[in-house]
Design an enzyme around this catalytic site. Sequence first.
Site, PDB file in Angstrom:
ATOM      1  N   ASP A   6       1.007   2.755  -5.171  1.00 39.96           N
ATOM      2  CA  ASP A   6       0.439   1.727  -4.298  1.00 39.96           C
ATOM      3  C   ASP A   6      -0.922   2.154  -3.759  1.00 39.96           C
ATOM      4  OD1 ASP A   6       3.473   0.471  -2.700  1.00 39.96           O
ATOM      5  OD2 ASP A   6       2.781   0.506  -4.764  1.00 39.96           O
ATOM      6  N   GLU A  56      -3.100   4.183  -5.048  1.00 40.44           N
ATOM      7  CA  GLU A  56      -4.138   4.114  -6.082  1.00 40.44           C
ATOM      8  C   GLU A  56      -4.546   2.659  -6.331  1.00 40.44           C
ATOM      9  OE1 GLU A  56      -3.050   8.147  -8.572  1.00 40.44           O
ATOM     10  OE2 GLU A  56      -1.742   6.422  -8.718  1.00 40.44           O
ATOM     11  N   TYR A  57      -3.543   1.792  -6.298  1.00 37.85           N
ATOM     12  CA  TYR A  57      -3.839   0.363  -6.437  1.00 37.85           C
ATOM     13  C   TYR A  57      -4.747  -0.091  -5.295  1.00 37.85           C
ATOM     14  CZ  TYR A  57      -3.406  -4.658  -6.690  1.00 37.85           C
ATOM     15  OH  TYR A  57      -3.717  -5.974  -6.764  1.00 37.85           O
ATOM     16  N   GLU A  68       5.559  -3.818  13.943  1.00 32.35           N
ATOM     17  CA  GLU A  68       6.830  -3.814  13.208  1.00 32.35           C
ATOM     18  C   GLU A  68       6.744  -2.842  12.041  1.00 32.35           C
ATOM     19  OE1 GLU A  68       7.498  -7.847  11.915  1.00 32.35           O
ATOM     20  OE2 GLU A  68       7.131  -8.651  13.918  1.00 32.35           O
ATOM     21  N   LYS A 119       6.656  -1.717   8.423  1.00 29.54           N
ATOM     22  CA  LYS A 119       6.376  -2.446   7.186  1.00 29.54           C
ATOM     23  C   LYS A 119       7.347  -1.932   6.136  1.00 29.54           C
ATOM     24  CE  LYS A 119       2.510  -3.603   4.130  1.00 29.54           C
ATOM     25  NZ  LYS A 119       3.307  -3.528   2.934  1.00 29.54           N
ATOM     26  N   ASP A 125       9.321  -1.299   2.884  1.00 28.50           N
ATOM     27  CA  ASP A 125       8.896  -1.309   1.495  1.00 28.50           C
ATOM     28  C   ASP A 125      10.042  -1.828   0.633  1.00 28.50           C
ATOM     29  OD1 ASP A 125       7.196  -1.031  -0.561  1.00 28.50           O
ATOM     30  OD2 ASP A 125       7.324   1.147  -0.705  1.00 28.50           O
ATOM     31  N   TYR A 128      11.823 -11.137   9.727  1.00 32.36           N
ATOM     32  CA  TYR A 128      10.756 -10.922  10.707  1.00 32.36           C
ATOM     33  C   TYR A 128       9.835 -12.107  10.934  1.00 32.36           C
ATOM     34  CZ  TYR A 128       8.524  -9.806   6.251  1.00 32.36           C
ATOM     35  OH  TYR A 128       8.095  -9.844   4.961  1.00 32.36           O
ATOM     36  N   LYS A 140       0.970  -7.471  14.676  1.00 34.18           N
ATOM     37  CA  LYS A 140       0.842  -8.918  14.817  1.00 34.18           C
ATOM     38  C   LYS A 140       0.400  -9.261  16.239  1.00 34.18           C
ATOM     39  CE  LYS A 140       4.495  -9.557  11.433  1.00 34.18           C
ATOM     40  NZ  LYS A 140       5.856  -9.966  11.122  1.00 34.18           N
ATOM     41  N   LYS A 159      -1.457   0.900   6.946  1.00 28.84           N
ATOM     42  CA  LYS A 159      -0.717   1.679   5.950  1.00 28.84           C
ATOM     43  C   LYS A 159      -0.657   3.147   6.375  1.00 28.84           C
ATOM     44  CE  LYS A 159       0.203  -0.095   2.133  1.00 28.84           C
ATOM     45  NZ  LYS A 159      -0.371  -0.662   1.022  1.00 28.84           N
ATOM     46  N   CYS A 174      14.721  35.957 -18.668  1.00 29.86           N
ATOM     47  CA  CYS A 174      14.006  36.049 -17.390  1.00 29.86           C
ATOM     48  C   CYS A 174      12.545  36.412 -17.679  1.00 29.86           C
ATOM     49  CB  CYS A 174      14.649  37.106 -16.501  1.00 29.86           C
ATOM     50  SG  CYS A 174      13.670  37.445 -15.019  1.00 29.86           S
ATOM     51  N   CYS A 185      11.986  40.306 -15.925  1.00 30.63           N
ATOM     52  CA  CYS A 185      12.622  41.520 -16.433  1.00 30.63           C
ATOM     53  C   CYS A 185      13.033  41.386 -17.901  1.00 30.63           C
ATOM     54  CB  CYS A 185      13.826  41.898 -15.570  1.00 30.63           C
ATOM     55  SG  CYS A 185      15.201  40.749 -15.742  1.00 30.63           S
ATOM     56  N   CYS A 242      18.934  34.567 -13.934  1.00 34.63           N
ATOM     57  CA  CYS A 242      18.693  35.913 -14.437  1.00 34.63           C
ATOM     58  C   CYS A 242      19.813  36.743 -13.830  1.00 34.63           C
ATOM     59  CB  CYS A 242      17.330  36.416 -13.962  1.00 34.63           C
ATOM     60  SG  CYS A 242      17.191  38.210 -14.047  1.00 34.63           S
ATOM     61  N   CYS A 248      16.626  43.088 -11.180  1.00 34.90           N
ATOM     62  CA  CYS A 248      15.383  42.398 -11.533  1.00 34.90           C
ATOM     63  C   CYS A 248      14.414  42.521 -10.354  1.00 34.90           C
ATOM     64  CB  CYS A 248      15.664  40.927 -11.837  1.00 34.90           C
ATOM     65  SG  CYS A 248      14.172  39.951 -12.075  1.00 34.90           S
TER      66      CYS A 248
HETATM   67  S1  IVH Z   1       4.318 -10.073   7.871  1.00 35.49           S
HETATM   68  C1  IVH Z   1       1.480 -13.331   7.245  1.00 35.49           C
HETATM   69  N1  IVH Z   1       6.030  -8.259   8.601  1.00 35.49           N
HETATM   70  O1  IVH Z   1       4.455  -6.296   3.696  1.00 35.49           O
HETATM   71  C2  IVH Z   1       2.612 -12.455   7.401  1.00 35.49           C
HETATM   72  N2  IVH Z   1       5.305  -8.282   6.343  1.00 35.49           N
HETATM   73  O2  IVH Z   1       1.340  -7.609   2.710  1.00 35.49           O
HETATM   74  C3  IVH Z   1       2.698 -11.476   6.313  1.00 35.49           C
HETATM   75  N3  IVH Z   1       6.371  -6.591   4.953  1.00 35.49           N
HETATM   76  O3  IVH Z   1       4.421  -8.494   1.212  1.00 35.49           O
HETATM   77  C4  IVH Z   1       3.864 -10.641   6.303  1.00 35.49           C
HETATM   78  N4  IVH Z   1       7.635  -5.713   6.527  1.00 35.49           N
HETATM   79  O4  IVH Z   1       6.637  -8.295   2.172  1.00 35.49           O
HETATM   80  C5  IVH Z   1       5.301  -8.754   7.585  1.00 35.49           C
HETATM   81  N5  IVH Z   1       7.580  -6.715   9.384  1.00 35.49           N
HETATM   82  C6  IVH Z   1       6.858  -7.235   8.384  1.00 35.49           C
HETATM   83  C7  IVH Z   1       6.920  -6.718   7.073  1.00 35.49           C
HETATM   84  C8  IVH Z   1       6.112  -7.262   6.083  1.00 35.49           C
HETATM   85  C9  IVH Z   1       7.288  -5.668   5.254  1.00 35.49           C
HETATM   86  C10 IVH Z   1       5.765  -6.753   3.630  1.00 35.49           C
HETATM   87  C11 IVH Z   1       5.703  -8.147   3.176  1.00 35.49           C
HETATM   88  C12 IVH Z   1       4.334  -8.332   2.573  1.00 35.49           C
HETATM   89  C13 IVH Z   1       3.642  -7.044   2.840  1.00 35.49           C
HETATM   90  C14 IVH Z   1       2.345  -7.308   3.562  1.00 35.49           C
END
Ligand code: IVH
Length: 673
Positions: A31, A33-34, A113, A115, A117, A230, A295, A319, A413, A416, A431, A436
Amino acid sequence: MTPQERIANLRDELNFHLYRYHVLDSPVITDAEYDALYHELVALERENPELIAPNSPTQRAGAEPLDAFEKVEHPAPILSLSNAFNAEDLYAWRQRIGRYLPDPEMKLDYVAEPKLDGLTVVLTYENGRFTQGATRGNGEVGENITQNLRTITAVPQRIPVDPNSELAVPPLLVVRGEVFFPLDKFEQFNERQRLEEKQVYMNPRNAASGSLRQLDPKITGERPLTIFCYDLIIWDGIDVPDKQWDRLDYLRQLGFPVTSDSQYCPSIEAVAATYEQWIEKRNQINYEVDGVVVKINDRPLADSLGFVGKDPRGAVAMKFPAQEKTTKLLDVQVNVGRTGILAPAAVLEPVEIGGVTVRNATLHNYDEIARKDIRISDTVIVKRAGDVIPYIVGPVPDLRDGSEQPIEPPTHCPICGEPALRIPGEVAIYCDNPSCPEQLVRRIEYFVSRGAMDVDGFGSKTGALLAEVGLVKDLADIYYLNRDELLALEGFKDKKVDNLLNGLAASKSQSPVRFLTALGIRFVGNVVAGLLMDEFGSIDALAAASQERLEEIEGIGPGTAVSVTTWFADERHQTLLEKFRAAGLPFAVEQTEDESGSDKLDGLTFVITGTLPTMSRNDAKALIQANGGKVTGSVSKKTDYLLAGEKAGSKLTKAESLGVSVIDEARLNEMLS
Ligand code: IVH
């Protein structure tokens, strides 16, 4: 390369990675690197807006859904988020949105909150009934996975879930959540998949996504998936709270699972502080998080700020530093451990992960190498999380060019030269030569280390030097070193020698538990050593114990029992022990009466789980032990009581199924009064 060419390259490359990630579920870069490529494209497009193509990944959210599931159009776009990577980015975001606020300087509060994965899902409820569930897909159109979502117990089938709830049944409600694979379950699940020779998943996210997008819902139902919700996407016929913090609570009251790890932040500074705390905390929770979603608490205000592309201005994803990167596996070295284990270690093309340059990583053992089919010259995914040693998650087979070489387990080994040995039923290769030289160095290192005898003044290279010059031929020799011999060594001045000798002398008053640990008997770490000394009281009594006797002890398995008896039966070890005894090392526990205790819980076995109202689990354990009770780690028929606090999980279920009495902290106190 012109900006035009670079933009085209980045576009193609990113689209390919999106497809790998979203459609095939099999990314070939991490992720992070992306994100780096994506940001390069964003920056170039900002400088050259005329070069933005409609198929640029910045202009859409993800790839096309698979054909196998029915496609469903979302009632509103399922948005994504822009990223921030540190506090500076966070403050810059706050500054940027100022322009769109009624007053740029106005005071805002926020919700932070985790995030998660996992995989975004969109859940539709009509008149309180769950009628449709979909993946996010490209944000406009997703896949209909209703049948699969119905198999996830945490997804409410009716809302409010509580039939006695005072809340109105919403005529229409569309909720957003994240489906994920709890980390503890992931390890177990993958292990079972491996044993059954089924697909093994690279990480919990892939496992969640692979499990959710099964065409056969029965398979999904067998997977331990769960969800946190959420956000409200659409509602009709009801009023919903304006504040995000209250919306989370509203979702909770309707019966949706909502994480309790979210935090209310009264200021942007509080958000920055929360983010810092999360970097520490992220490796301690049972689900994978890759950042903190910030948020603006006032949702109507947040929504009024509008969007940039697919990203709303009113929220931002902070992130975490990357924990995974890809790099090339250059070679595999064989390291000799203190028990003689020949452990494979990866030599990597150096790669920076979370601010540290990683050159080596563990490969665990040769079975794992074979199972994951890791080859020399492979591009591999390296993970560095918290305090754990970096390890290889797996190869990226799709990037092979045919030049990769298989990794063969060693036959000898490397130090030895003695033949390597494999104990049936074990994954490790050993070993078997106790002389040794490398093993001795490792054993000394371990003996003097913090977790064992904790010898002050014993530098990290001292062991290797003493073994090399022949002053130490076995472990006990370190207690027979004399001043003059040491002073003759290069770099050993008066002070250093004094420190070393004083440290060694002082270590003789360590506990016998530490001494037993330091001996380095296989499977006898600190915890097992504690159990054994509790039971036998002395090294001599332990040495005389039979395998059966050892196996009777709760927490001691057959493997440990065999290892202990074999160790003490070895004459070389008996000689070693006598040498230690002559040097004055601690062989027996001193008897002390604990006056604060009683024998009220004599003969009773407890297991502790969940969060207790006033005591920590450790305090409760000490209290039970001080009153003659025993505390073990897992519930069995032998357990007398499960002491359960809030958020008790599988142990509670197990206790109930076995008919073990479940008590709370108050009841424990009654038993003691
Ligand atoms: S809010 C406009 N809240 O993170 C609201 N996203 O790009 C956008 N994600 O693909 C999402 N936990 O799948 C929100 N508590 C959270 C989240 C969350 C995980 C993921 C979501 C989204 C990516 C954000």
